[in-house]
Write an enzyme that holds these catalytic residues in place. Structure first.
Site, PDB file in Angstrom:
ATOM      1  N   ASP A  13       0.963  -1.309  -0.050  1.00  0.00           N
ATOM      2  CA  ASP A  13      -0.133  -0.015   0.020  1.00  0.00           C
ATOM      3  C   ASP A  13       0.801   1.217  -0.092  1.00  0.00           C
ATOM      4  O   ASP A  13       0.451   2.216   0.585  1.00  0.00           O
ATOM      5  CB  ASP A  13      -1.024  -0.050   1.063  1.00  0.00           C
ATOM      6  CG  ASP A  13      -1.641  -1.351   1.050  1.00  0.00           C
ATOM      7  OD1 ASP A  13      -2.138  -1.728   0.011  1.00  0.00           O
ATOM      8  OD2 ASP A  13      -2.143  -1.762   2.401  1.00  0.00           O
ATOM      9  N   HIS A  41      -4.999  -1.528  -5.546  1.00  0.00           N
ATOM     10  CA  HIS A  41      -4.057  -0.394  -6.105  1.00  0.00           C
ATOM     11  C   HIS A  41      -4.983   0.782  -6.510  1.00  0.00           C
ATOM     12  O   HIS A  41      -5.873   0.545  -7.260  1.00  0.00           O
ATOM     13  CB  HIS A  41      -3.216  -0.947  -7.390  1.00  0.00           C
ATOM     14  CG  HIS A  41      -2.158  -1.870  -6.969  1.00  0.00           C
ATOM     15  ND1 HIS A  41      -1.455  -2.549  -7.888  1.00  0.00           N
ATOM     16  CD2 HIS A  41      -2.007  -2.609  -5.892  1.00  0.00           C
ATOM     17  CE1 HIS A  41      -0.889  -3.382  -7.241  1.00  0.00           C
ATOM     18  NE2 HIS A  41      -1.118  -3.298  -5.978  1.00  0.00           N
ATOM     19  N   LEU A 331       3.936  12.117   1.633  1.00  0.00           N
ATOM     20  CA  LEU A 331       4.462  12.999   2.390  1.00  0.00           C
ATOM     21  C   LEU A 331       3.818  13.875   3.209  1.00  0.00           C
ATOM     22  O   LEU A 331       3.767  14.416   4.130  1.00  0.00           O
ATOM     23  CB  LEU A 331       5.635  13.627   1.538  1.00  0.00           C
ATOM     24  CG  LEU A 331       6.570  14.738   2.164  1.00  0.00           C
ATOM     25  CD1 LEU A 331       7.505  13.927   3.298  1.00  0.00           C
ATOM     26  CD2 LEU A 331       7.434  15.651   1.349  1.00  0.00           C
ATOM     27  N   VAL A 413       2.546  14.079  -2.724  1.00  0.00           N
ATOM     28  CA  VAL A 413       1.956  14.888  -1.899  1.00  0.00           C
ATOM     29  C   VAL A 413       0.339  14.739  -2.024  1.00  0.00           C
ATOM     30  O   VAL A 413      -0.241  15.784  -1.077  1.00  0.00           O
ATOM     31  CB  VAL A 413       2.250  16.675  -2.052  1.00  0.00           C
ATOM     32  CG1 VAL A 413       4.002  16.578  -1.827  1.00  0.00           C
ATOM     33  CG2 VAL A 413       2.347  16.714  -3.539  1.00  0.00           C
TER      34      VAL A 413
END
Ligand code: GDP
Ligand code: IMO
Ligand code: MG
Length: 430
Positions: A13, A41, A331, A413
């Site tokens: 994952d 996915h 992130l 991001v």
């Protein structure tokens, strides 16, 4: 010619689906080489969320031929549901091909998966219950049913009978459960076979020809290195070759034809199911990561176990995969933490270990040695360039590259297709 493998570096994952989808923009083929519908996915395009389990994510791209190769175990019922679901959303699967060598997940595989887990009690693996282990076990015991067998009625009938004579004896005499009805399975699976047959093709030859003709091929790894049957935290692993080498074993494309291996790692750690996970945080840190990252299984919906980034584990993965570069994903989930921790080594029985021990019993005792880095508050989810990230986010990513001894090519991001910051366009160009 460019042949790229995209492989998970942790316990699954890591956003492999999103990375494959990004590279697939330039690809002619996207190939699933391992695992089955235990994979989930995700690709997010605008407001549309697609969850793939068996079909390669390349199916979203009109010019891509999606291939389910030899190393995959295929549940025909799930496959048929998946292509119907895609069709209902305007995505035709007419360029999809399935290897006749792929093994078929049959109803008794799911039954055995669940029974075995029950009998293991406290030592259960926490499988997805999709019949994956029993199907691969039958493959290795040479008693499996392949797509070849399924699509030929006479072969299928004969194979089904010989399998069920044996399996039903175990189901009834050992487990005291109800037998599987041969006629019912034959009727149901013959219908799947009818739908599946037009997709079956000689995928090895197609890929060989494509490689010789300099086509661009992306190998879509399922699961991840630390779940690999040999290199993962055995026995808390899945049953296939998840590492980059699996791309050659599972497709018939030779190792000399692979150019680039892109390892995908989350900016932190998650794991679903049982088994050691040294950096797991069973506290408010883990809860915060889970909520910010929406860390619930794509396939089973189970809450994922969450913790700090384990650099020793990912360095090990980079080595066993021969990773060219790493995509660090999610992130954005780490925004708003005052301090971030990265595990650089472990203490096991009072001794310091700089390398990841893949042995589950040793890893169970591993106490992480952490290094702390300052966090950042800003929302980074719409940032488009690495230089525009907050300084502490850049330092965090740079430190990962240093500890894992591998350059970073992409930073994720956000879940959308356009929420990737590309650090090294050259390495990601096919
Ligand atoms: P895979 O199995 O490796 O393809 O990953 P999954 O799809 O199971 O899980 C990854 C999850 O993270 C999915 O819900 C994605 O939509 C989401 N995701 C992917 N990349 C990012 C990212 O950079 N940031 C955030 N917040 N979510 C992401
Ligand atoms: P993707 O491709 C996360 C885990 C299961 C269980 C163990 C064995 O989406 O990253 P299995 O059903 O394979 O016999 O279960 O492996 N597992 C995954 N965890 N992502 C996956 O796939 C996984 N595939 C299997 O949770 O611990
Ligand atoms: Mg997944």
């Amino acid at each position: 010619m460019s042949n790229f493998v995209v492989v998970g570096m942790q316990w699954g994952d890591e956003a492999k689906g999103k990375v494959v989808d990004y590279i697939a923009q330039q690809a002619d083929f996207v190939v699933r080489y391992n695992g089955g519908n235990n994979a989930g996915h995700t690709v997010v395009v605008g407001k549309e969320v697609y969850k793939f389990h068996t079909v390669p994510v390349g199916a979203l791209h009109k010019n891509v031929t999606a291939i389910i190769a030899d190393g995959v175990v295929l549940d025909p019922k799930v496959f048929v549901g998946e292509i119907e679901g895609l069709k209902g959303r305007g995505i035709t699967a007419d360029r999809l091909k399935i290897s006749p060598n792929a093994h078929v997940i049959m109803p008794w595989h799911r039954i055995f998966d669940q029974l075995e887990e029950c009998y293991k009690g406290d030592t259960k693996i926490g499988t997805t219950g999709r019949g994956i282990g029993p199907c691969y076990a039958d493959k290795m015991s040479r008693v499996g049913i392949r797509v070849y067998d399924l699509i030929d009625a006479d072969r299928f009938r004969a194979r089904l009978k010989s399998c069920l004579d044996f399996k039903n004896a175990i189901i009834t005499k050992v487990f005291g459960a109800d037998p599987v009805n041969e006629d019912e399975v034959f009727a149901e699976y013959s219908e799947y076979a009818r739908i599946l047959a037009p997709f079956v093709d000689d995928t090895y030859s197609i890929l060989y020809k494509a490689s010789v003709e300099c086509a661009n091929i992306v190998f879509e790894g399922a699961h991840a290195t630390l779940l690999d049957i040999d290199f993962g935290t055995y026995p808390f692993v899945t049953s296939s070759h998840c590492v980059a080498g699996g791309a050659t074993i599972g497709t018939g494309v030779g190792p000399t034809m692979i150019d680039t291996v892109i390892g995908v790692a989350k900016a932190y750690t998650t794991r679903v199911g049982a088994g050691p996970c040294p950096t797991e945080q069973i506290n408010e840190v883990g809860d915060k990561i889970r909520e910010r990252g929406n860390e619930y299984g794509t396939t089973t919906g189970r809450p994922r176990r969450c913790g700090w980034f384990d650099a020793a584990a990912v360095r090990y993965s980079a080595r066993v995969n021969g990773a060219t570069c790493i995509a660090v994903t999610l992130l954005d989930v780490l925004s708003t933490f005052d301090t971030l921790k990265i595990c650089t080594a472990y203490t096991i029985d009072g001794e310091e270990y700089n390398e990841f021990p893949a042995d589950a019993q040793m890893l169970e005792k591993a106490v992480p040695i952490y290094e702390e880095l300052p966090g950042w508050d800003d929302d980074i989810s719409e940032i488009k360039s690495f230089d525009a990230l907050p300084e502490n986010a850049r330092r965090y990513v740079a430190r990962i590259a240093e500890l894992v001894e591998t350059p970073i090519c992409l930073v994720g991001v956000g879940p959308r297709r356009d929420q990737s910051i590309i650090l090294d366009p050259e390495v990601l160009t096919m």
